[in-house]
Write a protein that holds these residues in place. Structure first.
Motif, short mmCIF file in Angstrom:
data_model
loop_
_atom_site.label_atom_id
_atom_site.label_comp_id
_atom_site.label_asym_id
_atom_site.label_seq_id
_atom_site.Cartn_x
_atom_site.Cartn_y
_atom_site.Cartn_z
N PHE A 1 0.82 -1.21 0.00
CA PHE A 1 0.00 0.00 0.00
C PHE A 1 0.86 1.27 0.00
N ARG A 2 2.00 1.21 0.66
CA ARG A 2 2.91 2.37 0.60
C ARG A 2 3.34 2.65 -0.84
N LEU A 3 3.71 1.61 -1.56
CA LEU A 3 4.17 1.78 -2.94
C LEU A 3 3.05 2.23 -3.86
N LEU A 4 1.85 1.69 -3.66
CA LEU A 4 0.73 2.11 -4.48
C LEU A 4 0.42 3.59 -4.25
N ASP A 5 0.45 4.02 -2.99
CA ASP A 5 0.19 5.43 -2.68
C ASP A 5 1.27 6.32 -3.30
N MET A 6 2.52 5.89 -3.23
CA MET A 6 3.61 6.69 -3.79
C MET A 6 3.50 6.78 -5.31
N ALA A 7 3.10 5.68 -5.95
CA ALA A 7 2.92 5.71 -7.40
C ALA A 7 1.86 6.74 -7.78
N ALA A 8 0.75 6.76 -7.04
CA ALA A 8 -0.32 7.72 -7.33
C ALA A 8 0.17 9.15 -7.12
N GLU A 9 0.93 9.39 -6.06
CA GLU A 9 1.42 10.75 -5.78
C GLU A 9 2.36 11.24 -6.87
N ILE A 10 3.22 10.34 -7.36
CA ILE A 10 4.16 10.73 -8.41
C ILE A 10 3.42 11.09 -9.69
N LEU A 11 2.47 10.22 -10.09
CA LEU A 11 1.75 10.45 -11.34
C LEU A 11 0.82 11.66 -11.25
N ARG A 12 0.26 11.89 -10.07
CA ARG A 12 -0.69 13.00 -9.89
C ARG A 12 0.00 14.34 -9.61
N ASP A 13 1.02 14.30 -8.70
CA ASP A 13 1.59 15.55 -8.21
C ASP A 13 3.06 15.75 -8.60
N GLY A 14 3.68 14.71 -9.16
CA GLY A 14 5.10 14.83 -9.52
C GLY A 14 6.01 14.89 -8.31
N GLU A 15 5.62 14.23 -7.21
CA GLU A 15 6.40 14.25 -5.97
C GLU A 15 6.67 12.84 -5.48
N VAL A 16 7.86 12.66 -4.89
CA VAL A 16 8.19 11.41 -4.20
C VAL A 16 8.18 11.71 -2.70
N ILE A 17 7.15 11.27 -2.01
CA ILE A 17 7.01 11.54 -0.57
C ILE A 17 7.45 10.29 0.18
N VAL A 18 8.63 10.37 0.77
CA VAL A 18 9.19 9.20 1.45
C VAL A 18 8.56 9.00 2.83
N ARG A 19 8.52 10.06 3.64
CA ARG A 19 7.93 9.98 4.98
C ARG A 19 6.41 9.95 4.83
N ARG A 20 5.82 8.81 5.17
CA ARG A 20 4.42 8.59 4.84
C ARG A 20 3.46 9.35 5.75
N PRO A 21 2.54 10.13 5.14
CA PRO A 21 1.58 10.88 5.94
C PRO A 21 0.49 10.01 6.57
N ASN A 22 0.26 8.81 6.01
CA ASN A 22 -0.79 7.92 6.54
C ASN A 22 -0.17 6.79 7.36
N ARG A 23 0.76 7.17 8.22
CA ARG A 23 1.51 6.20 9.01
C ARG A 23 0.60 5.24 9.78
N GLU A 24 -0.39 5.78 10.49
CA GLU A 24 -1.23 4.94 11.34
C GLU A 24 -2.03 3.93 10.52
N GLU A 25 -2.51 4.35 9.36
CA GLU A 25 -3.24 3.43 8.50
C GLU A 25 -2.35 2.29 8.03
N LEU A 26 -1.11 2.61 7.64
CA LEU A 26 -0.19 1.57 7.18
C LEU A 26 0.22 0.63 8.31
N LEU A 27 0.42 1.18 9.49
CA LEU A 27 0.78 0.32 10.63
C LEU A 27 -0.39 -0.58 11.03
#
Length: 354
Positions: A272-298
């Motif tokens: 899910f981390r990788l899927l979210d990052m793929a969407a962010e790159i394609l949508r916003d052109g950003e690679v966000i390493v520190r995940r904002p949805n930490r609690e959901e992923l944990l």
């Protein structure tokens, strides 16, 4: 060159903390991973002994030579793009020349495949693990005998059951191919032990049924089929299952059993981390390493969701990523000439300073 020698040299361009600590997903028991970039000494670069990377035995510390780093950058490798976007608190060392690498200069539509493609691989692994947990293989390997059937009335009966019912032994059986009928055999029986038949199989480790020489005029006792395709599929599943048992991470497997959802929770979290990052790159052109949805992923890592629900959510995210891909304004591929010019400039300037 080993890791200690590399760190003590003046060849580093970057050293950063990577993995779960960079993502903000570390647990108290998590290891600390490191990644970095270095430049080979000038003599070694032009000499006979090239070196692509230096890593620890467990690959929790990996340092790439500048050329290898550029090759992976050109492929939009997730680990490399994450290094370019490492959070400030994860930077151990950064050479001023490394500032020339701007993440936005290298992002392309390849990220759909490198980020989401890897996530899809993890989903397949999760499905495979789920299947292995629900369908364990017995330690004792089956033989072709378990996949043989004897014609009975308008149906069939398992060979082993037929032998038991008729008080017969497979070692005294003789098989002869039936022409034009795939994996079908006339089965003969040597009641006196005089004909030296080969048996249905000659030994427990056999992967084929055995054929025998049968005197002309001898009447078959039965017609037998061998489900060879079924046996081959079983052997593949058996081999894969016990290889998995041998190689699996026992701590993670026990965690899988404890949360009771029958999937590798850590793998699914990173999916899910990788899927979210793929969407962010394609949508916003950003690679966000520190995940904002930490609690959901944990929560995924703790096994708080059903496997089927996670697969459904993942498939929805993949569909969304494909939609973003069609609308994405990123280039199809990174600019290879720009990458080549950049690493040439960095190498020349680095050697000039050293």
């Amino acid at each position: 060159m080993n890791l200690n020698e590399l760190r003590q040299s003046n060849q580093l361009l970057l050293e950063s903390i990577s993995g779960s600590r960079a993502y903000g997903l570390a647990l108290p028991s998590s290891d600390t991973d490191y990644k970095g970039v270095f430049v080979l000494p000038k003599k070694q670069f032009y000499g006979l002994h090239q070196l692509d990377q230096v890593n620890s035995s467990g690959n929790d510390e990996v340092f790439y030579e500048l050329r290898r780093f550029a090759e992976l950058l050109a492929k939009n490798n997730p680990n490399i793009l994450e290094m370019l976007n490492a959070p400030a608190d994860c930077i151990v060392y950064r050479h001023p020349l490394f500032e020339l690498f701007k993440p936005s200069d290298f992002l392309s539509k390849l990220c759909r495949d490198t980020f989401a493609g890897y996530a899809i691989t993890q989903i397949k692994k999760a499905r495979g693990l789920n299947k292995k947990i629900h369908n364990p293989q017995e330690p004792e390997r089956k033989t072709p005998l378990h996949f043989c059937y004897v014609v009975k009335n308008q149906g069939s009966i398992a060979l082993l059951k037929w032998l038991e019912t008729n008080n017969l032994q497979q070692e005294h059986c003789g098989l002869v191919n039936i022409p034009n009928m795939r994996d079908m055999y006339a089965l003969f029986y040597d009641y006196n032990g005089d004909l030296q038949f080969s048996g249905v199989i000659q030994k427990e480790s056999a992967n084929e049924v055995a054929l025998s020489s049968v005197p002309k005029g001898t009447e078959p006792l039965a017609i037998m089929s061998f489900n060879k395709d079924g046996y081959s599929a079983y052997c593949k599943s058996y081999r894969e299952y016990w290889e998995w048992v041998k190689l699996r991470n026992e701590e993670r497997y026990q965690n899988t059993l404890q949360h009771g959802k029958n999937y590798d929770a850590k793998n699914m979290m990173h999916t899910f981390r990788l899927l979210d990052m793929a969407a962010e790159i394609l949508r916003d052109g950003e690679v966000i390493v520190r995940r904002p949805n930490r609690e959901e992923l944990l929560a995924v890592r703790r096994g708080e969701y059903l496997f089927e629900d996670l697969i459904l959510r993942a498939e929805e995210k993949i569909a969304y990523i494909n939609e973003l891909y069609e609308r994405c304004t990123l280039p199809e591929l990174p600019d290879l000439e720009k990458i080549e010019d950049l690493i040439l400039e960095v190498r020349e300037r680095f050697y000039a300073q050293n």
